[in-house]
Design a protein around this motif. Sequence first.
Motif, PDB file in Angstrom:
ATOM      1  N   LEU A  54       0.840  -1.202   0.000  1.00 38.97           N
ATOM      2  CA  LEU A  54       0.000   0.000   0.000  1.00 38.97           C
ATOM      3  C   LEU A  54       0.875   1.252   0.000  1.00 38.97           C
ATOM      4  O   LEU A  54       1.548   1.554   0.983  1.00 38.97           O
ATOM      5  CB  LEU A  54      -0.897   0.020   1.250  1.00 38.97           C
ATOM      6  N   SER A  55       0.837   1.984  -1.116  1.00 37.60           N
ATOM      7  CA  SER A  55       1.643   3.204  -1.212  1.00 37.60           C
ATOM      8  C   SER A  55       0.896   4.398  -0.622  1.00 37.60           C
ATOM      9  O   SER A  55       1.488   5.429  -0.348  1.00 37.60           O
ATOM     10  CB  SER A  55       1.972   3.502  -2.665  1.00 37.60           C
ATOM     11  N   GLY A  56      -0.423   4.261  -0.481  1.00 40.07           N
ATOM     12  CA  GLY A  56      -1.252   5.398  -0.086  1.00 40.07           C
ATOM     13  C   GLY A  56      -1.969   5.993  -1.293  1.00 40.07           C
ATOM     14  O   GLY A  56      -2.790   6.895  -1.156  1.00 40.07           O
ATOM     15  N   HIS A  78       3.066  -1.087   4.238  1.00 37.80           N
ATOM     16  CA  HIS A  78       3.500   0.240   3.767  1.00 37.80           C
ATOM     17  C   HIS A  78       4.978   0.412   4.064  1.00 37.80           C
ATOM     18  O   HIS A  78       5.436   0.140   5.179  1.00 37.80           O
ATOM     19  CB  HIS A  78       2.690   1.345   4.461  1.00 37.80           C
ATOM     20  N   VAL A  79       5.737   0.845   3.059  1.00 37.47           N
ATOM     21  CA  VAL A  79       7.158   1.127   3.251  1.00 37.47           C
ATOM     22  C   VAL A  79       7.297   2.647   3.406  1.00 37.47           C
ATOM     23  O   VAL A  79       7.040   3.390   2.451  1.00 37.47           O
ATOM     24  CB  VAL A  79       8.001   0.601   2.065  1.00 37.47           C
ATOM     25  N   SER A  87       6.316  11.361   2.661  1.00 37.58           N
ATOM     26  CA  SER A  87       6.217  10.034   3.295  1.00 37.58           C
ATOM     27  C   SER A  87       5.238  10.049   4.461  1.00 37.58           C
ATOM     28  O   SER A  87       4.453   9.115   4.639  1.00 37.58           O
ATOM     29  CB  SER A  87       7.592   9.556   3.770  1.00 37.58           C
ATOM     30  N   ALA A  88       5.267  11.129   5.263  1.00 43.12           N
ATOM     31  CA  ALA A  88       4.343  11.202   6.409  1.00 43.12           C
ATOM     32  C   ALA A  88       2.901  11.255   5.908  1.00 43.12           C
ATOM     33  O   ALA A  88       2.003  10.630   6.481  1.00 43.12           O
ATOM     34  CB  ALA A  88       4.661  12.428   7.251  1.00 43.12           C
ATOM     35  N   CYS A 222       6.038  11.722  -6.253  1.00 47.96           N
ATOM     36  CA  CYS A 222       7.218  11.740  -5.391  1.00 47.96           C
ATOM     37  C   CYS A 222       8.061  12.977  -5.737  1.00 47.96           C
ATOM     38  O   CYS A 222       8.298  13.250  -6.913  1.00 47.96           O
ATOM     39  CB  CYS A 222       8.021  10.472  -5.629  1.00 47.96           C
ATOM     40  N   PRO A 223       8.530  13.732  -4.723  1.00 49.60           N
ATOM     41  CA  PRO A 223       9.295  14.952  -5.022  1.00 49.60           C
ATOM     42  C   PRO A 223      10.608  14.670  -5.754  1.00 49.60           C
ATOM     43  O   PRO A 223      11.175  15.568  -6.368  1.00 49.60           O
ATOM     44  CB  PRO A 223       9.560  15.550  -3.631  1.00 49.60           C
ATOM     45  N   TYR A 224      11.088  13.432  -5.715  1.00 50.33           N
ATOM     46  CA  TYR A 224      12.361  13.112  -6.384  1.00 50.33           C
ATOM     47  C   TYR A 224      12.171  12.612  -7.811  1.00 50.33           C
ATOM     48  O   TYR A 224      13.132  12.459  -8.543  1.00 50.33           O
ATOM     49  CB  TYR A 224      13.131  12.043  -5.607  1.00 50.33           C
TER      50      TYR A 224
END
Length: 306
Positions: A54-56, A78-79, A87-88, A222-224
Amino acid sequence: MKCKVCKDVAVVALQSHNAAFCAACYGKFFSRQVARGIASHKLFTKEERVLVALSGGKDSLGIMLELKNQGYNVTGLHVDLGIPVSSAAARGVTERFCAKHGLPLIVREMEKEGLPIPEVKRLLPTRPVCSVCGKIKRYYFNLTALEQGFDALATGHNLDDETARLFSNTLRWDTEYLADQGPLLPAEGGFVKKVKPLWRLTEFETANFAYLMGIDNWYAPCPYSQGATFSDLKGLLHRLERRMPGRKLAFYQGFLERGKQAFLGKTRKAETVHPCTRCGYPTSSEGLCGVCRIRDAIEAKRGSGA
Ligand code: AMP
Ligand code: FES
Ligand code: ZN
């Protein structure tokens, strides 16, 4: 527009299926597609324990809820990558979703594992962070599934992800990747069985399901990342689908039924995979696996005061 099934007011129109549905009938359509996707390729049974990554995002949370509603034995994983803000937020929506639906959730924190992604990015600047991060995520998916005795690891990859990957593999005629591509990768040599139960449904169809089910999700990229994976190919296939509705599913299904067999025996598993000498994770390189080598490279940089 009226619902094709009950003639009530339609809320979702699907050109690819030449149909429109009201909310209730759309839920049933979605369920049927997931059930067909599981049954046609024998992905897993109700007796098996399935770990759902689950990535969200809407895809993974949507398939988790659908599998639970169909009576499957599911647990979320969830990782937490340790990336500031995102991530939060992703972890928060995942935890609230699982609590709301009474679903068990395992969280693996990369900070605690010594591999927070911002530090990995800072200390290994020559390596593309997304590919290193992907390697680390897949490592913890597999490790957690094996450590805790799960029969399968499910991800939220949808038809758009799968057709873009298939198109990319085809453009390069990458026979090894083509041999392995599909909604089911059986367990082998230290790898748990991997399944993609959303393979028949597009991103649009999954987004509608998540919206109608009131699933709160984390949708910021993802910001990256330099943009979504395969975004050019997805755009191309999207335009094709608009001109020729249903082509994406036909392309992928045709590959599974008639194309894939041409690549049998070309799979990467043919090469010798052996356990990492430190952690036991299956690897095709001599000695240490990719993640142990990343860990060593980071330790070396930390040791030099970087
Ligand atoms: P992506 O490559 O980001 O499109 O993600 C594909 C699938 O991998 C998602 O649908 C999830 O099943 C899984 N996934 C991605 N990131 C995570 C994460 N941080 N934790 C758990 N699962 C993830
Ligand atoms: Fe891994 Fe962005 S670098 S999700
Ligand atoms: Zn290792």
